[in-house]
Scaffold this motif. Structure first.
Motif, PDB file in Angstrom:
ATOM      1  N   MET A   1      22.753  82.775  51.513  1.00 34.23           N
ATOM      2  CA  MET A   1      21.442  82.950  50.921  1.00 34.23           C
ATOM      3  C   MET A   1      21.500  84.090  49.897  1.00 34.23           C
ATOM      4  N   THR A   2      20.663  83.991  48.885  1.00 32.66           N
ATOM      5  CA  THR A   2      20.628  85.032  47.864  1.00 32.66           C
ATOM      6  C   THR A   2      19.837  86.240  48.375  1.00 32.66           C
ATOM      7  N   PRO A   3      20.082  87.410  47.820  1.00 32.61           N
ATOM      8  CA  PRO A   3      19.297  88.587  48.228  1.00 32.61           C
ATOM      9  C   PRO A   3      17.789  88.372  48.034  1.00 32.61           C
ATOM     10  N   GLU A   4      17.408  87.651  46.997  1.00 32.52           N
ATOM     11  CA  GLU A   4      15.986  87.395  46.764  1.00 32.52           C
ATOM     12  C   GLU A   4      15.408  86.515  47.868  1.00 32.52           C
ATOM     13  N   GLU A   5      16.148  85.493  48.278  1.00 35.62           N
ATOM     14  CA  GLU A   5      15.696  84.631  49.376  1.00 35.62           C
ATOM     15  C   GLU A   5      15.571  85.437  50.665  1.00 35.62           C
ATOM     16  N   LEU A   6      16.515  86.332  50.900  1.00 39.75           N
ATOM     17  CA  LEU A   6      16.467  87.148  52.107  1.00 39.75           C
ATOM     18  C   LEU A   6      15.271  88.092  52.102  1.00 39.75           C
ATOM     19  N   LYS A   7      14.967  88.682  50.947  1.00 38.62           N
ATOM     20  CA  LYS A   7      13.826  89.602  50.862  1.00 38.62           C
ATOM     21  C   LYS A   7      12.509  88.901  51.176  1.00 38.62           C
ATOM     22  N   ASN A   8      12.434  87.607  50.871  1.00 39.51           N
ATOM     23  CA  ASN A   8      11.199  86.863  51.090  1.00 39.51           C
ATOM     24  C   ASN A   8      11.184  86.099  52.416  1.00 39.51           C
ATOM     25  N   MET A   9      12.248  86.223  53.198  1.00 40.99           N
ATOM     26  CA  MET A   9      12.343  85.482  54.453  1.00 40.99           C
ATOM     27  C   MET A   9      11.369  86.018  55.498  1.00 40.99           C
ATOM     28  N   GLN A  10      10.751  85.111  56.220  1.00 37.78           N
ATOM     29  CA  GLN A  10       9.875  85.480  57.316  1.00 37.78           C
ATOM     30  C   GLN A  10      10.684  85.413  58.612  1.00 37.78           C
ATOM     31  N   SER A  11      10.875  86.552  59.249  1.00 36.72           N
ATOM     32  CA  SER A  11      11.642  86.622  60.480  1.00 36.72           C
ATOM     33  C   SER A  11      10.741  86.371  61.675  1.00 36.72           C
ATOM     34  N   ASP A  12      11.333  85.797  62.713  1.00 33.08           N
ATOM     35  CA  ASP A  12      10.581  85.564  63.947  1.00 33.08           C
ATOM     36  C   ASP A  12      10.530  86.823  64.809  1.00 33.08           C
ATOM     37  N   LYS A  13      11.505  87.715  64.616  1.00 36.87           N
ATOM     38  CA  LYS A  13      11.527  88.989  65.332  1.00 36.87           C
ATOM     39  C   LYS A  13      12.211  90.019  64.444  1.00 36.87           C
ATOM     40  N   VAL A  14      11.668  91.225  64.444  1.00 41.25           N
ATOM     41  CA  VAL A  14      12.269  92.327  63.702  1.00 41.25           C
ATOM     42  C   VAL A  14      12.709  93.390  64.712  1.00 41.25           C
ATOM     43  N   VAL A  15      13.963  93.798  64.617  1.00 42.23           N
ATOM     44  CA  VAL A  15      14.531  94.814  65.488  1.00 42.23           C
ATOM     45  C   VAL A  15      14.808  96.051  64.639  1.00 42.23           C
ATOM     46  N   ASP A  16      14.202  97.164  64.986  1.00 41.27           N
ATOM     47  CA  ASP A  16      14.368  98.393  64.216  1.00 41.27           C
ATOM     48  C   ASP A  16      15.445  99.264  64.866  1.00 41.27           C
ATOM     49  N   ALA A  17      16.629  99.261  64.268  1.00 48.08           N
ATOM     50  CA  ALA A  17      17.746 100.067  64.769  1.00 48.08           C
ATOM     51  C   ALA A  17      18.064 101.205  63.796  1.00 48.08           C
ATOM     52  N   ARG A  18      17.121 101.530  62.932  1.00 42.77           N
ATOM     53  CA  ARG A  18      17.329 102.617  61.979  1.00 42.77           C
ATOM     54  C   ARG A  18      17.464 103.934  62.741  1.00 42.77           C
ATOM     55  N   GLY A  19      18.327 104.800  62.232  1.00 46.12           N
ATOM     56  CA  GLY A  19      18.523 106.092  62.871  1.00 46.12           C
ATOM     57  C   GLY A  19      19.581 106.073  63.964  1.00 46.12           C
ATOM     58  N   THR A  20      20.135 104.914  64.264  1.00 48.38           N
ATOM     59  CA  THR A  20      21.209 104.833  65.245  1.00 48.38           C
ATOM     60  C   THR A  20      22.507 104.481  64.533  1.00 48.38           C
ATOM     61  N   SER A  21      23.600 104.935  65.094  1.00 53.31           N
ATOM     62  CA  SER A  21      24.905 104.584  64.538  1.00 53.31           C
ATOM     63  C   SER A  21      25.625 103.703  65.548  1.00 53.31           C
ATOM     64  N   CYS A  22      26.745 103.178  65.150  1.00 50.06           N
ATOM     65  CA  CYS A  22      27.505 102.262  65.986  1.00 50.06           C
ATOM     66  C   CYS A  22      27.717 102.878  67.372  1.00 50.06           C
ATOM     67  N   PRO A  23      27.447 102.178  68.419  1.00 49.89           N
ATOM     68  CA  PRO A  23      27.135 100.753  68.523  1.00 49.89           C
ATOM     69  C   PRO A  23      25.649 100.441  68.638  1.00 49.89           C
ATOM     70  N   GLY A  24      24.781 101.378  68.270  1.00 48.34           N
ATOM     71  CA  GLY A  24      23.334 101.206  68.429  1.00 48.34           C
ATOM     72  C   GLY A  24      22.770  99.916  67.860  1.00 48.34           C
ATOM     73  N   PRO A  25      23.006  99.606  66.576  1.00 45.29           N
ATOM     74  CA  PRO A  25      22.447  98.367  66.020  1.00 45.29           C
ATOM     75  C   PRO A  25      22.958  97.096  66.716  1.00 45.29           C
ATOM     76  N   ILE A  26      24.228  97.105  67.134  1.00 41.44           N
ATOM     77  CA  ILE A  26      24.779  95.936  67.831  1.00 41.44           C
ATOM     78  C   ILE A  26      24.123  95.778  69.193  1.00 41.44           C
ATOM     79  N   LEU A  27      23.962  96.882  69.907  1.00 38.56           N
ATOM     80  CA  LEU A  27      23.313  96.819  71.225  1.00 38.56           C
ATOM     81  C   LEU A  27      21.869  96.353  71.097  1.00 38.56           C
ATOM     82  N   ALA A  28      21.181  96.817  70.065  1.00 43.60           N
ATOM     83  CA  ALA A  28      19.795  96.388  69.841  1.00 43.60           C
ATOM     84  C   ALA A  28      19.738  94.892  69.545  1.00 43.60           C
ATOM     85  N   ALA A  29      20.679  94.409  68.735  1.00 43.74           N
ATOM     86  CA  ALA A  29      20.723  92.980  68.416  1.00 43.74           C
ATOM     87  C   ALA A  29      21.023  92.164  69.665  1.00 43.74           C
ATOM     88  N   LYS A  30      21.984  92.608  70.441  1.00 50.56           N
ATOM     89  CA  LYS A  30      22.375  91.889  71.670  1.00 50.56           C
ATOM     90  C   LYS A  30      21.202  91.807  72.640  1.00 50.56           C
TER      91      LYS A  30
END
Length: 84
Positions: A1-30
């Motif tokens: 997908m293009t970056p423009e398509e991604l910016k306009n994508m409607q997600s079914d769930k948003v996971v906020d893992a900002r402020g964490t470093s590895c493995p934080g974002p992976i654990l949040a996704a899992k």
């Protein structure tokens, strides 16, 4: 997908893992992938640049589809489609 398509994508769930470093974002996704149904899209917000490599690798390992990523105002937005 293009970056423009991604910016306009409607997600079914948003996971906020900002402020964490590895493995934080992976654990949040899992933890959160089970909260979306097969075929739905989960968006992971991250601030750690390592997530750009780690999350696609996690998707490949777990069999979920990595749709792509884009950056917006310093945040990294990564999109995953649950496949199983």
């Amino acid at each position: 997908m293009t970056p423009e398509e991604l910016k306009n994508m409607q997600s079914d769930k948003v996971v906020d893992a900002r402020g964490t470093s590895c493995p934080g974002p992976i654990l949040a996704a899992k933890k959160s992938i089970v909260e979306v149904q097969v075929g739905q899209v989960m968006e992971v917000l991250a601030s750690d640049a390592g997530t750009k490599k780690d999350l696609p690798a996690w998707c490949k390992k777990t069999g979920h589809e990595f749709l792509g990523m884009c950056e917006d105002a310093g945040d990294i937005k990564l999109f995953i489609k649950r496949t199983k």
